[in-house]
Design a protein around this motif. Structure first.
Motif, PDB file in Angstrom:
ATOM      1  N   GLY A 151       0.813  -1.214   0.000  1.00 45.21           N
ATOM      2  CA  GLY A 151       0.000   0.000   0.000  1.00 45.21           C
ATOM      3  C   GLY A 151       0.847   1.263   0.000  1.00 45.21           C
ATOM      4  O   GLY A 151       2.081   1.197   0.070  1.00 45.21           O
ATOM      5  N   PHE A 152       0.149   2.413  -0.067  1.00 46.05           N
ATOM      6  CA  PHE A 152       0.842   3.702  -0.037  1.00 46.05           C
ATOM      7  C   PHE A 152       1.295   4.010   1.386  1.00 46.05           C
ATOM      8  O   PHE A 152       0.599   3.744   2.349  1.00 46.05           O
ATOM      9  CB  PHE A 152      -0.103   4.800  -0.529  1.00 46.05           C
ATOM     10  CG  PHE A 152       0.492   6.176  -0.404  1.00 46.05           C
ATOM     11  CD1 PHE A 152       1.311   6.676  -1.399  1.00 46.05           C
ATOM     12  CD2 PHE A 152       0.241   6.955   0.726  1.00 46.05           C
ATOM     13  CE1 PHE A 152       1.864   7.940  -1.279  1.00 46.05           C
ATOM     14  CE2 PHE A 152       0.800   8.216   0.859  1.00 46.05           C
ATOM     15  CZ  PHE A 152       1.612   8.708  -0.159  1.00 46.05           C
ATOM     16  N   THR A 153       2.500   4.574   1.513  1.00 49.72           N
ATOM     17  CA  THR A 153       2.996   4.894   2.846  1.00 49.72           C
ATOM     18  C   THR A 153       4.053   5.987   2.773  1.00 49.72           C
ATOM     19  O   THR A 153       4.688   6.173   1.733  1.00 49.72           O
ATOM     20  CB  THR A 153       3.611   3.657   3.525  1.00 49.72           C
ATOM     21  OG1 THR A 153       4.058   4.061   4.820  1.00 49.72           O
ATOM     22  CG2 THR A 153       4.778   3.113   2.735  1.00 49.72           C
ATOM     23  N   LEU A 154       4.211   6.710   3.889  1.00 42.12           N
ATOM     24  CA  LEU A 154       5.310   7.665   4.001  1.00 42.12           C
ATOM     25  C   LEU A 154       6.367   7.139   4.957  1.00 42.12           C
ATOM     26  O   LEU A 154       7.361   7.806   5.235  1.00 42.12           O
ATOM     27  CB  LEU A 154       4.790   9.025   4.495  1.00 42.12           C
ATOM     28  CG  LEU A 154       3.945   9.810   3.487  1.00 42.12           C
ATOM     29  CD1 LEU A 154       3.371  11.058   4.147  1.00 42.12           C
ATOM     30  CD2 LEU A 154       4.775  10.187   2.263  1.00 42.12           C
ATOM     31  N   GLN A 155       6.119   5.939   5.438  1.00 43.24           N
ATOM     32  CA  GLN A 155       6.948   5.360   6.484  1.00 43.24           C
ATOM     33  C   GLN A 155       8.411   5.220   6.065  1.00 43.24           C
ATOM     34  O   GLN A 155       9.320   5.374   6.880  1.00 43.24           O
ATOM     35  CB  GLN A 155       6.400   3.984   6.839  1.00 43.24           C
ATOM     36  CG  GLN A 155       6.886   3.562   8.192  1.00 43.24           C
ATOM     37  CD  GLN A 155       5.814   2.998   9.041  1.00 43.24           C
ATOM     38  OE1 GLN A 155       5.054   2.155   8.597  1.00 43.24           O
ATOM     39  NE2 GLN A 155       5.793   3.444  10.266  1.00 43.24           N
TER      40      GLN A 155
END
Ligand SMILES: Nc1ncnc2c1ncn2[C@@H]1O[C@H](COP(=O)(O)OP(=O)(O)O)[C@@H](O)[C@H]1O
Ligand SMILES: [Mg+2]
Lengths: 345, 295
Positions: free
Chosen positions: B40-44
């Motif tokens: 999924g999309f993440t900024l982590q």
């Protein structure tokens, strides 16, 4: 102060054996406008660079105000140069270009501002202080280059074909402007050009050079009316130059005829160059003529017509306010003072 | 018309090449940088980089040091070179470029064998008795002679200094060349004009040559800083384990123990942005006037 502000004595210059200047002797008086005139490659720029300190002569002495300056580097010489291709500082604007020399001389910024502003007025570009030099036309750059040198009040300004890149109209304008600046500011000009008309109209003294040698030094009138040899006669103004034989004092023959002239002091029957200016001919009826020929061509030149007249041995260039038809037979007449005799060089 | 079509056709291979080897990898990096392990999309991935702040700082610092040293050495060399005779200049430039034809790894290995504790330099110092001399002097000065540890080598390998040395050695020509080529192109008549207006040689340098050489300096700085900040292997071979740099970190994320291509992509992306900022700033300095008008 010595009479001779700049004095070149027996200057020689060679580049790896190639002789570029051969025994140059010349002096420049204070506030004089001296022009070095000669064809491209004759050594004018080299002479100027020796005065400016950018070249050292292979032999000979350069004096400034009576002192030998052969070893003085350019930045210590009281002369400024307007370079052939202007050489403006491309990383500075017009103001900083003109202020360059004054800043090095540690003149205060207030004074600099006044002098640069005055200089911009003098060269007719009062609003150009903040302009970048790359945005200027050739004529404008040229004027900035003159201002950059003049603002330092040098004793002598050296100018290397400063008007070479300009079109005719602007060149004429700038010639007048330069001459009036020189008289106004009262400084010595050493001016280089290959344009004889420019030299004649601007100079106090003309130095005619060819192949690294001085051919003649004199006032424009002297040089024009009494050229010393065929080269000078040919280079200054227009001339008919042909071979002749000097039978005795004041008697010369060419085209199979004897002519009276004013020259003397030649060997008996010496082969000489005979020079006749095109405007000195008189067109006369055939029965009164010394030379008779056929008109080969005629061109309208404005104030006069240029008529090419073919005689048996030579084709003459004649300038006359009268016209003639191609194919006409016409007669030409010369008085003794129209004929100039020169040693073969 | 036909000519134009032909011209368009000839650019096709180039476009394919660019797409295949520049655009697609770039897109992949961006996509990966914002993708979580689950997909999924993440900024982590970016916040995870905080752990590596030290590596970022060290990379920037070492690259900066190398750039400054290259400039300090390179400018005088370039300037002196431009004053030499033409045949000397040609020879010197060839000698300067010569090491570049040798493989990067080989050159670095050569430095290793020079710098090692039992390497050429230390052996040389040992043979001329330098360490004995130092030990003798130190011992006589020591307050507690029994606690003094005699030395038998200088620690050169596995230091930050060695890494900087490696960078300087490898990238110095990239500093010299642009500065040199700008200086030799300076119109001689401009220098003569300055002399004519009263400038001695120091003033000519300060007011004409140096300002006119700045574009070369800026491109030199860029050409040294950018490869230095992204270099890898160099730190491993010359700096030992403890001087990891960004390049090594990225390698570690893709190939090594810390396998995590998502974080690796994020780091790559950040590094690319750093490089781009650096180049933009340099370009802006380069032709300040033009840019200032555009802003
Ligand atoms: N640095 C140089 N090396 C070799 N020859 C030169 C050099 N400078 C000038 N010359 C030669 O000297 C001659 C005179 O040049 P120059 O003084 O520039 O002539 P002018 O200004 O009258 O056109 C030319 O033949 C030119 O080729
Ligand atoms: Mg010339």
């Amino acid at each position: 102060m010595s009479e001779k502000l700049i004095n070149l004595e027996n200057i020689h210059k060679d580049y790896g054996g190639k002789v570029v200047l051969d025994n140059i002797n010349l002096y420049v008086r204070d506030k004089e406008f001296v022009t070095l005139l000669g064809p491209s490659g004759c050594g004018k720029t080299t002479t100027l660079r020796i005065i400016g300190g950018f070249e050292t002569p292979s032999a000979g002495v350069v004096y400034f105000d009576g002192k030998k300056i052969n070893d003085l580097p350019p930045h210590k010489r009281p002369v400024n140069t307007v370079f052939q291709r202007y050489a403006l500082f491309t990383h500075m604007n017009v103001y900083d270009n003109i202020a360059f020399g004054l800043r090095i001389a540690k003149v205060s910024e207030n004074v600099i501002k006044d002098r640069v502003t005055n200089m911009l007025k003098l060269i007719n570009l009062p609003d150009y202080a903040k302009r970048e030099v790359s945005s200027l036309s050739g004529g404008e750059q040229q004027r900035i280059a003159i201002a950059r040198a003049l603002v330092n009040h040098p004793r002598v300004l050296l100018l290397d074909e400063p008007l070479g890149a300009l079109d005719l109209k602007l060149r004429k304008e700038m010639q007048r402007e330069l001459k009036s600046i020189q008289q106004q500011v009262g400084i010595t000009f050493v001016y280089v050009t290959h344009d004889q008309e420019e030299a004649l109209t601007m100079s106090d003294t003309i130095v005619v050079m060819n192949k690294g040698k001085i051919q003649q030094i004199g006032t424009p009138v002297d040089i024009y009316n009494e050229p010393k040899n065929a080269f000078v006669a040919d280079f200054i103004g227009e001339s008919n130059i042909l071979d002749g034989v000097m039978h005795k004092d004041r008697l010369v023959s060419f085209c199979g005829k004897n002519f009276d002239c004013l020259d003397s002091g030649f060997e008996k029957d010496e082969t000489v160059d005979v020079v006749v200016r095109p405007e000195d001919f008189e067109i006369v009826p055939i029965e009164d003529a010394q030379l008779v020929g056929t008109v080969k061509s005629t061109i309208f030149m404005g104030v006069h017509n240029e008529i090419m007249v073919e005689t048996e041995d030579f084709t003459w260039k004649v300038h006359s306010i009268y016209n003639a038809e191609v194919g006409d037979k016409i007669g030409l007449f010369l008085t003794p003072d129209d004929i100039h005799i020169m040693h073969k060089s | 018309m036909r000519n134009r079509k032909m011209a368009a056709l000839t650019t096709v291979p180039y476009v394919i090449w660019m797409a295949l080897f520049v655009v697609i990898p770039l897109v992949l990096i961006v996509v990966y940088a914002f993708t979580s392990k689950a997909g999924g999309f993440t900024l982590q991935n970016f916040s995870a980089m905080g752990d590596y702040a030290k590596v970022f700082a060290r990379s920037l610092w070492l690259a900066l040091a190398a750039t400054v040293i290259c400039l300090i050495i390179g400018y005088p060399v370039a300037y002196a070179l431009s004053k030499m005779g033409p045949s000397f200049q040609r020879t010197a430039i060839m000698l300067l470029m010569l090491p570049m034809w040798i493989n990067f790894l080989l050159r670095t290995y050569a430095w290793m064998s020079l710098l090692e504790n039992t390497g050429l330099i230390n052996t040389f110092f040992d043979n001329i008795g330098l360490f004995d001399l130092i030990n003798k002097i130190a011992l006589s000065l020591a307050s507690d002679p029994s606690a003094y540890q005699p030395i038998d080598h200088f620690q050169m390998i596995n230091t930050q200094g060695a890494v900087i040395l490696g960078m300087v050695y490898n990238y110095l020509p990239f500093m010299i060349m642009p500065i040199y080529s700008v200086i030799v192109k300076i119109d001689r008549s401009m220098i003569e004009a300055a002399q004519d207006l009263g400038a001695d040689s120091v003033t000519v340098f300060r007011k004409v040559i140096f300002p006119l050489s700045l574009p070369g300096v800026l491109s030199g700085i860029t050409m040294v800083f950018v490869p230095s900040v992204s270099t890898f292997i160099l730190s491993k071979l010359l700096g030992g384990g403890m001087n990891m740099l960004l390049g090594d970190l990225i390698e570690l994320q893709f190939m090594g123990g810390a396998y995590n291509p998502y974080v690796g992509s994020a780091i790559s992306l950040v590094m690319m942005i750093i490089v781009m900022i650096c180049m933009t700033v340099m370009n802006r300095f380069g032709d300040g006037e033009d840019q200032a008008v555009m802003l």
